[in-house]
Design an enzyme around this catalytic site. Structure first.
Site, mmCIF file in Angstrom:
data_model
loop_
_atom_site.group_PDB
_atom_site.id
_atom_site.type_symbol
_atom_site.label_atom_id
_atom_site.label_comp_id
_atom_site.label_asym_id
_atom_site.label_seq_id
_atom_site.Cartn_x
_atom_site.Cartn_y
_atom_site.Cartn_z
ATOM 1 N N LYS A 1 1.018 -1.281 -0.010
ATOM 2 C CA LYS A 1 0.118 0.001 0.004
ATOM 3 C C LYS A 1 0.786 1.193 0.043
ATOM 4 C CE LYS A 1 -0.464 0.134 4.923
ATOM 5 N NZ LYS A 1 -1.499 -0.148 6.022
ATOM 6 N N TYR B 1 16.390 30.449 8.258
ATOM 7 C CA TYR B 1 15.340 31.248 8.922
ATOM 8 C C TYR B 1 15.321 31.531 10.194
ATOM 9 C CZ TYR B 1 12.737 31.245 4.323
ATOM 10 O OH TYR B 1 12.126 31.132 2.977
ATOM 11 N N MET C 1 12.111 24.710 2.507
ATOM 12 C CA MET C 1 11.123 24.121 1.842
ATOM 13 C C MET C 1 12.082 23.500 0.636
ATOM 14 S SD MET C 1 7.936 25.316 -0.757
ATOM 15 C CE MET C 1 7.140 25.823 0.791
#
Length: 425
Positions: free
Chosen positions: A59, A278, A331
């Site tokens: 799965k 950041y 990101m």
């Protein structure tokens, strides 16, 4: 990782190695899946569970490793039964492997019977309403493809209660019931001394014994290592196939399957006291050289593995050496402190290792604050994917979102399945 990979073709008459290098240049990271390692892990689990049949849970796109590629490799190796979560997953696996039995863990819903029949797969039924709807479909169409019954012995998610399971025993004893498997799911199999294991085993053994002639399955990856009493007729390994440790209280008996590399996009130097990333939470304690890596949390490398002035984060292998993450993971990018490497050991364009070369799925899971299952299933959509081994030559591919062509079709004609081989007992 998304499915439906798109083959990357070369622009000109280059060697295979040059073609691959040119194609990889378009990606920030490369995810390599070792199909031979998956096969070796399956065979080890199979041997541990003898005489039970060893199936494979594939799965979530085979835990992010590619359900079509994994099912083909395991089917060639002798695996005869697969478990997926949804009908759509089953459809993709069936296209890859025409013969094996496929169970759909997500259960049966009204008006889905035609889709099960079209691809000859079996629902795992865990509710009396599901069972009634499945019966109606089978009587109306004459379908006899089979289904599993899931009994809840303590997980309290899906499954018939013990009393509900007891109530359908007369149906089993009457014959011609269409039930091909009775199963339950362990709550704490990775904890060898958990008293829950013994309670679940006793409950399942008692009810399964009344499903006369129906094969039984209880053990997941970790459950296989609880010993023969838990193995019954069939075992259902999942995460262990893909290298996650099924015995966290001991050394990992499984081979590593996934290797993840990413590209250095820039080398830069900063002075003592300057911050990185950041929030400025990490500051250089000395003149520092940084490698900026073209992967971030959008690629499944969790922000939780960041470092700050008080906490060391994850490590990345650069030029054969472990180097610490510097600052917050963003990101698309990770900064890595490479100050201790020899001059020119790392350069723009070089590949570094995020997973592999001693960095395991379970180590990353520790830094991410999660489990290996989530690490694998979170690996991003922006990697080039390479498959090796499995007696299958796979082209370099990149995942892309499934199109509307992959949506469920209207009700297809019903075709009776060929007789499936019995499970070992």
């Amino acid at each position: 990782m998304a499915s439906a990979p798109k083959t990357i073709t070369s622009p000109g008459p280059l060697s295979a190695e040059a073609n691959q290098a040119a194609a990889l240049a378009a990606f920030g990271g490369v995810l390599t899946v070792d199909l031979d390692a998956i096969i070796a892990n399956w065979r080890k689990l199979e041997k541990t569970a003898v005489p039970a049949e060893c199936s494979a849970v594939i799965k979530a796109d085979a835990y992010g490793c590619g359900a079509e590629q994994v099912s083909r490799a395991l089917s060639k190796a002798g695996c005869k039964t697969f478990f997926v979560a949804t009908i759509e997953e089953a459809r993709k696996v069936r296209a890859a492997v025409p013969e094996p039995t496929i169970y759909v863990l997500g259960g049966y819903f009204q008006n889905t019977g035609e889709h099960y029949a079209k691809i000859n797969c079996r629902p795992v039924i865990g509710d009396l309403n599901e069972l009634a709807e499945w019966d109606v479909f089978c009587r109306r169409t004459g379908w006899n493809g089979g289904a599993a019954i899931h009994i809840d012995t303590g997980m309290n998610r899906l499954g018939l209660t013990l009393s509900e399971a007891q109530a359908i025993i007369p149906r089993i004893n009457a014959g011609d019931h269409g039930i091909t498997l009775v199963m339950s799911h362990l709550v704490a199999a990775e904890q060898l001394n958990s008293p829950i294991n013994a309670r679940q085993l006793a409950a399942f053994r008692s009810i399964a014994s009344e499903f006369s002639g129906v094969p039984a399955a209880l053990a997941n990856s970790s459950g296989i290592f609880l010993g023969a009493p838990f193995q019954f007729d069939l075992v259902r390994p999942g995460a262990a196939l893909y290298g996650v440790n099924p015995t966290p209280e001991a050394d990992n008996p499984m081979q590593q399957v996934v290797d993840l590399k990413a590209r250095i996009v820039q080398i830069r130097s900063i002075d003592r006291g300057e911050t990185v990333g950041y929030g400025g939470t990490w500051s250089a304690r000395r003149p520092t050289k940084l490698a900026i890596i073209a992967v971030g949390y959008a690629d499944g490398y969790f922000r939780a593995a960041s470092s700050n002035d008080g906490t060391r984060g994850a490590e990345i292998i650069v030029a054969g050496k472990r180097c610490p993450v510097a600052g917050r993971i963003s990101m698309d990018l990770i900064a890595v402190d490479i100050t201790d490497l020899p001059p020119n050991a790392a350069r723009r364009g070089h590949m570094v290792t995020l997973l592999g070369e001693g960095i395991t799925v379970d180590e990353l899971a520790h830094h991410f604050g999660t489990i290996g299952y989530e690490v694998l299933t979170s690996l991003g959509r922006r990697y080039a994917r390479l498959y090796k081994g499995g007696n299958v030559e796979e082209p370099l591919a990149r995942p892309e979102p499934a199109s509307s062509a992959g949506q469920s079709p209207s009700s297809p004609p019903i075709e009776q399945p060929a007789a499936s081989p019995p499970l070992s007992s």
